[in-house]
Structures are given as structure tokens and as C-alpha cells.
Design a protein around this motif. Structure first.
Motif, PDB file in Angstrom:
ATOM      1  N   THR A   1       0.830  -1.215   0.000  1.00 52.76           N
ATOM      2  CA  THR A   1       0.000   0.000   0.000  1.00 52.76           C
ATOM      3  C   THR A   1       0.857   1.255   0.000  1.00 52.76           C
ATOM      4  OG1 THR A   1      -1.643  -1.221   1.282  1.00 52.76           O
ATOM      5  CG2 THR A   1      -1.892   1.166   1.200  1.00 52.76           C
TER       6      THR A   1
ATOM      7  N   ARG B   1      -3.329   2.364  -4.838  1.00 53.14           N
ATOM      8  CA  ARG B   1      -4.601   1.799  -5.326  1.00 53.14           C
ATOM      9  C   ARG B   1      -4.656   0.290  -5.133  1.00 53.14           C
ATOM     10  NH1 ARG B   1      -6.407   5.243 -10.635  1.00 53.14           N
ATOM     11  NH2 ARG B   1      -6.557   7.218  -9.529  1.00 53.14           N
ATOM     12  N   ILE B   2      -3.512  -0.359  -5.353  1.00 52.48           N
ATOM     13  CA  ILE B   2      -3.482  -1.814  -5.177  1.00 52.48           C
ATOM     14  C   ILE B   2      -3.815  -2.157  -3.730  1.00 52.48           C
ATOM     15  CG2 ILE B   2      -1.958  -3.838  -5.172  1.00 52.48           C
ATOM     16  CD1 ILE B   2      -0.561  -2.668  -7.589  1.00 52.48           C
TER      17      ILE B   2
ATOM     18  N   ASN C   1      -5.989  -0.994  -1.739  1.00 50.40           N
ATOM     19  CA  ASN C   1      -7.419  -1.165  -1.478  1.00 50.40           C
ATOM     20  C   ASN C   1      -7.886  -2.559  -1.887  1.00 50.40           C
ATOM     21  OD1 ASN C   1      -7.632   1.439  -0.525  1.00 50.40           O
ATOM     22  ND2 ASN C   1      -8.037   2.285  -2.575  1.00 50.40           N
ATOM     23  N   TRP C   2      -7.348  -3.057  -3.009  1.00 48.27           N
ATOM     24  CA  TRP C   2      -7.746  -4.383  -3.485  1.00 48.27           C
ATOM     25  C   TRP C   2      -7.261  -5.487  -2.547  1.00 48.27           C
ATOM     26  CZ3 TRP C   2     -11.277  -5.105  -7.123  1.00 48.27           C
ATOM     27  CH2 TRP C   2     -11.552  -4.044  -7.979  1.00 48.27           C
ATOM     28  N   LEU C   3      -6.162  -5.194  -1.850  1.00 48.00           N
ATOM     29  CA  LEU C   3      -5.611  -6.225  -0.968  1.00 48.00           C
ATOM     30  C   LEU C   3      -6.544  -6.548   0.202  1.00 48.00           C
ATOM     31  CD1 LEU C   3      -1.820  -5.294  -0.891  1.00 48.00           C
ATOM     32  CD2 LEU C   3      -2.931  -7.206  -2.036  1.00 48.00           C
ATOM     33  N   ASN C   4      -7.546  -5.714   0.432  1.00 46.33           N
ATOM     34  CA  ASN C   4      -8.524  -6.031   1.483  1.00 46.33           C
ATOM     35  C   ASN C   4      -9.286  -7.312   1.155  1.00 46.33           C
ATOM     36  OD1 ASN C   4      -8.092  -4.083   3.413  1.00 46.33           O
ATOM     37  ND2 ASN C   4      -9.297  -2.550   2.315  1.00 46.33           N
ATOM     38  N   LEU C   5      -9.321  -7.642  -0.144  1.00 45.35           N
ATOM     39  CA  LEU C   5     -10.035  -8.864  -0.553  1.00 45.35           C
ATOM     40  C   LEU C   5      -9.356 -10.121  -0.013  1.00 45.35           C
ATOM     41  CD1 LEU C   5     -10.893  -7.919  -4.244  1.00 45.35           C
ATOM     42  CD2 LEU C   5     -12.424  -7.945  -2.267  1.00 45.35           C
TER      43      LEU C   5
END
Lengths: 351, 243
Positions: free
Chosen positions: B148, B153-154, B156-160
Motif C-alpha cells: 500500500t 490503489r493496489i 485497497n484491493w488487498l482487502n479482498l
């Protein structure tokens, strides 16, 4: 390990010591290594044709107890220079010494007495109260917060925050948030303090108050301060010495008085409704005209006219049937100095 | 900015309520679809859900916190402190894990009451096994936080990744032994045995305990290294304080 209030270098010096230090040297130097010594620092961002040299072979020494201003337009390299000095940005070349210690030798030792306020009202925890922020940042600076409780009270009092000490920072105005940032930077007893655009975003009154408090704290706490700004008023009001930056390079480095004195060319500004283009052209033939303001009411012209040349000017104006509405000497400011050195103004973009 | 976020204790209550809502949906929906089959395996589901709430709490306490500290400008400020940022982030993560244990304990109690399930709740065994299991997740949180810092931006996706914990918690460690070296998998299997079968900590084979510790330390250390590498690269690129 948390240390107590006194710093490794003897703690924040008191007023008498600082004044004595300033009397000993025009730049406030004291024996021992300087507070900050930067040698041939270079930082480039990007590669190839798109590369931008943010800091270009900059060398700079800041003596203890001095207040040094970095002045330059947006993009001049001020923030990058400060961040390189703090280790937040790793430079491509050159060295940084803080109180004689090379920052590459070990972060903890080198920055033990250093703190920074970057980008104004950020850098604090808004959910915490004002006092909790001061205690937290004293703790992470390695200082037992109880040992500096009296110092915190004094700081809050000085910055007019005592009544809001137990208020979460999020509930304060922007001006007060910036004061909290300043207080938290000083909470751990740092001797060398970096302030990057401390008055950014403040209204005129708040900026004026913060400037006055900065100057007072610098003297009272015996701090060494490096303050960057594109706002000349802040630099002129707070600093002993000014380092002007343009395109990553130092273009001037001297005391405020010396810089202003060098630019002082006895300029006289004459305003008159009779100053038409023909008259101004006639003046240009005989005098050094440094400024013409045809849009002003009445129109005005700025002419270099020191000593006897002032009499020549009045004779020339009389001969041209110019009835003078207003005449005044023009005092140069840092903007004039910057303009003279770089051809641009500090408030603009360096590009 | 930090001023827009709810207070920490209110956030914990919100998280607890949302977790219970999810479990209620899972339990009631599952009973409608699977009937007795779900009731037979409810103990495992309760234990797995308990570990999942702990894992999500541990992961987000580190990865989201790092993202927030970048936004607030406080991460940059820690760089010049004698401690640096990583130890502070680790200690804050541990403190939040303690808080997550408390909220997850409440969720567990409600789940047990709502489903009428009985589990062995030996405190030392549960805390040690569950605690060591989620240490590996703290490591993942550090690694995600590091990414992060470099690529906002990546991040935020890592929350998945949190949803991937479900797969790790239910990994078939008996059929595929190699999955034991994945985060959570081995710890989850041990926690099932501790809470469902009543095995105490000293009754586990030393090899199992050793692997639990090794996985925990390995992922934490690995995540920490990724974070240090990422922050150093961010300092070189001059993007540490970008937000």
C-alpha cells in the motif's frame, strides 16, 4: 529506551545561551559541529528524458541556534531537500550530517534531537486530544512524557492551546491544528526542527500569529529551525538567514539584511497623471527605469535615483511638465531579490 | 483524514455487530439449504468463524492502519524517530489484536448461545493456539501495508485477501499436508482439535506446536521484511508521503 527531558546534547538550551551564541557569530554559530551539514546532495526522480532533478548538488550548513529559511517557488526542491535531510527521501548522492552524525550511521542516534512539521495540519493524530498528541510524540521521540509535562504545559500556554488541551484535534480549526502540529514537534525537546510550509492554508491573521509564535519559540527554546516556504513574509519575519532555491539549486544564501541591502538601489516611485509613454521614454533615455505601472491611477514609474540623481530626476520631471501626485522611495523585499537572481517569483512555479 | 473516521471503540462495536449479522445469515441460510448436515458440523463452523473474525481483525489492524498513517502523514513522521515506524505499527497491531480477542470472544459467546453448541474453552490453550495462528496474518498485514505504501490503489484491493482467509482456515491439512505451512491452516486445524475435541496445549505433539510457532514467526518476519523493503523503495522513489 525513553530518555528524560534533557536531550543527549544537553537539552533545549535556554534563552541566555542562545543570545550569547548569536552574538558570537553572525549566523548564530556555537562551538562543536553544526546542527545540519549537507554536502553535495543530489536527488533525481524518474529516468531518461522524463527525469527531474529535484535537488542538484546542494551543499548547506546550518549553525546551532540559527533560523534558516528555504525560499523558492513550488517545485524548486525545498521539500525534497528537507525530506532528504530527514531520511524520508533517500538521496542519490551526497551526505547529510545532523549534529555531526552522518545519518547513514544509524537513524536512532542521528535523529534523536530532530523533528519535523511537514505539510501543515497533517502529521498528528486527529482522534487524540491535543495533550495526548504531545505525550505520544514525546514518547516516540524517546522521551518519558511525564518528565516533559511542564514543558508541554508551557508550550500549550505559549501557543494559546491550554484551554483546548483535552479537545480532540479533529474538533479544532485549521489554524489551531497547525499550532498543535508545531507543539507536538517541539514536545520531545527536539533541538533541530524542520518546518515545511508552516503557514500553508492559513488565513492572514492565523499566519501572522503563527509567524510571531515561531519567532518567539525559536528564541525562547533556543531552537535551530529550518523553515521552507514560498511565502516571503514568513521567511522575512522568522529567519536570520535565507537560502533561495530555484530548479534544485541554491541561487542565494545570506542573511535577510545582506540580501535586501544588495538589492537596495535607491529606487524612487513617482506617480503622476502626466506620465504618458512619451514622457516615460524620455526618462528611460536618462535614467534606469526599473518599473512602469501604466494601469495604476495615476500611472507610476520606478526609477533608480540615489544621491544627486534624485535632483536630476526632479529637474527632468519639471522640464517635461509633469505634476507629481506622489513620490516615495521603494524598499526592496525578498521577492525583488529572488526576481533579480532567478527571473521568477517565489510564489510561482519553478518551471 | 483521521478526523473522518469513527472513534476506535465505536468501530469495534460496529465490527462486532456486522460479524454477528454475517454469522446469522450464514447459520440460518445454511440450515435452510443443508438442514441436519449443517447442524452436525456447526461446532467446526463456529470455531472457524471465531478464527476468521480474529484474522480479519489482525490483518486490518496492521494493513489498514499503515494505509491510514500514510494518509495522515504520521508514517513519515515516525521515520525520524529512534524507533522508526515498523515497531510502532507492530505494537499497535498487537494492541488491536488484544481488542479483537475481546470482541471475538463476545461474538463466540453469542454464537454458542444462538446455536446451542458446546465447545471446550480452555483459555490458555485457545489464546495460545489462536494467538499464534493469527500472528502469521499480522505478517500478511505488514506485507500488504508495504505494498500500500508503494502502490496506493493496489492496497485497497488487498482487502479482498480477508476472504481468502476462509479458504486457509478450512484448508484440507490432513489430505494435503503441505497446506500446513500456509498461514492459518495448521493453526486452524489445531484450534478445531482444541475447542471441539478438548485437546489441551500440552497434549499436542511437540512437532505440531513447533510448526505452529515456525509458521507464525516465518510469516511475521517475512511480512516485516516486505514492509521494510517497500518503505525503503518508497523513500528512494520519494512516494512515502503520497496519498
Amino acid at each position: 529506551m525513553a530518555r528524560r527531558a534533557a536531550s543527549a546534547r544537553g537539552g533545549p538550551r535556554e534563552r541566555e545561551e542562545t543570545d550569547a551564541a548569536r552574538e558570537g557569530s553572525p549566523t548564530g554559530g556555537t562551538p562543536g559541529p553544526p546542527a545540519l551539514s549537507i554536502e553535495r546532495l543530489t536527488k533525481r526522480f524518474g529516468d531518461g528524458d522524463d527525469a527531474v532533478v529535484a535537488v542538484d548538488d546542494v551543499s548547506l550548513t546550518v549553525d546551532r541556534g540559527s533560523v534558516v529559511g528555504l525560499l523558492g517557488p513550488n517545485g524548486a526542491g525545498k521539500t525534497t531537500l528537507i525530506k532528504c535531510a530527514l531520511g524520508i527521501v533517500i538521496p542519490d548522492g551526497g551526505s547529510v550530517r545532523v549534529f555531526g552524525t552522518d545519518v547513514r550511521d544509524g537513524r536512532g542516534t542521528a535523529y534523536a534531537d530532530v523533528d519535523a512539521m511537514l505539510e501543515g495540519a497533517r502529521n498528528d493524530y486527529w482522534r487524540l486530544t491535543v495533550r495526548e498528541n504531545l505525550r505520544y510524540f514525546a514518547t516516540v521521540s524517546g522521551v518519558d512524557p511525564d518528565s516533559v509535562a511542564a514543558r508541554h504545559d508551557r508550550l500549550l500556554d505559549r501557543l494559546d492551546l491550554a484551554g483546548r488541551a483535552d479537545t480532540p484535534v479533529r474538533d479544532l480549526s485549521r489554524g489551531m491544528k497547525q499550532k498543535v502540529s508545531l507543539a507536538s514537534v517541539l514536545a520531545g525537546g527536539a533541538e533541530l526542527v524542520f518546518l515545511d510550509e508552516p503557514t500553508l492554508g492559513l488565513d492572514v491573521e492565523s499566519a501572522r500569529t503563527l509567524r510571531a509564535e515561531l519567532r518567539r519559540l525559536a528564541v525562547e527554546e533556543g531552537l535551530t529551525i529550518v523553515v521552507s516556504s514560498h511565502d516571503m513574509t514568513t521567511i522575512e519575519a522568522v529567519c536570520d538567514r535565507v537560502v533561495m532555491l530555484s530548479n534544485g539549486r541554491i541561487v542565494a544564501d545570506d542573511t535577510v539584511e545582506a540580501l535586501l541591502g544588495a538589492a537596495d538601489r535607491d529606487v524612487v516611485r513617482v506617480a503622476s497623471p502626466d506620465l504618458d509613454r512619451e514622457t516615460i521614454a524620455g526618462l528611460r533615455e536618462r535614467f534606469e527605469v526599473v518599473g512602469v505601472d501604466e494601469a495604476a491611477t495615476p500611472p507610476a514609474v520606478s526609477v533608480v535615483a540615489g544621491g544627486d540623481r534624485l535632483y536630476d530626476l526632479t529637474d527632468a520631471l519639471r522640464a517635461a511638465d509633469v505634476t507629481v501626485s506622489d513620490v516615495r522611495t521603494v524598499q526592496p523585499d525578498l521577492e525583488d531579490v529572488f526576481l533579480e537572481r532567478t527571473g521568477s517569483v517565489p510564489g510561482g512555479d519553478s518551471s | 483524514m483521521s478526523g473522518d473516521a469513527p472513534p476506535a471503540d465505536a468501530a469495534a462495536v460496529d465490527e462486532g455487530v456486522i460479524s454477528l449479522f454475517f454469522f446469522a445469515a450464514l447459520f440460518l441460510g445454511g440450515r435452510l439449504l443443508a438442514g441436519q448436515a449443517l447442524t452436525d458440523s456447526i461446532e467446526g463452523i463456529v470455531v472457524g468463524y471465531f478464527l476468521w473474525t480474529l484474522s480479519v481483525g489482525a490483518y486490518s489492524s496492521v494493513s489498514n492502519d499503515i494505509g491510514s498513517e500514510v494518509q495522515w502523514g504520521t508514517l513519515e513522521r515516525h521515520i525520524t524517530t529512534p524507533f522508526g515506524f515498523a515497531p510502532v505499527a507492530l505494537l499497535k497491531g498487537v494492541a488491536k489484536v488484544v481488542r479483537t480477542f475481546l470482541t471475538s470472544a463476545v461474538i463466540l459467546a453469542v454464537m454458542l448461545l444462538a446455536t446451542g453448541t458446546r465447545l471446550s474453552l480452555a483459555p490458555v490453550t485457545v489464546v495460545v493456539v489462536a494467538g499464534l495462528s493469527i500472528v502469521s496474518v499480522l505478517g500478511l498485514g505488514f506485507a500488504a501495508g508495504g505494498v500500500t505504501v508503494l502502490y496506493k490503489r493496489i492496497g485497497n484491493w488487498l482487502n479482498l485477501i480477508q476472504f481468502g482467509f476462509v479458504a486457509l482456515i478450512s484448508a484440507p491439512v490432513f489430505d494435503l499436508p503441505w497446506t500446513r505451512v500456509l498461514p492459518l491452516a495448521h493453526g486452524s486445524a489445531m484450534l478445531q482439535r482444541a475447542m471441539v475435541d478438548g485437546i489441551r496445549i500440552w497434549e499436542f505433539p511437540p512437532a505440531d506446536l513447533g510448526l505452529l510457532v515456525a509458521v507464525a514467526v516465518g510469516y511475521l518476519f517475512g511480512g516485516y521484511l516486505v514492509f521494510q523493503f517497500a518503505t525503503r523503495r518508497a523513500r528512494r522513489l520519494g512516494v512515502l508521503g503520497d496519498y
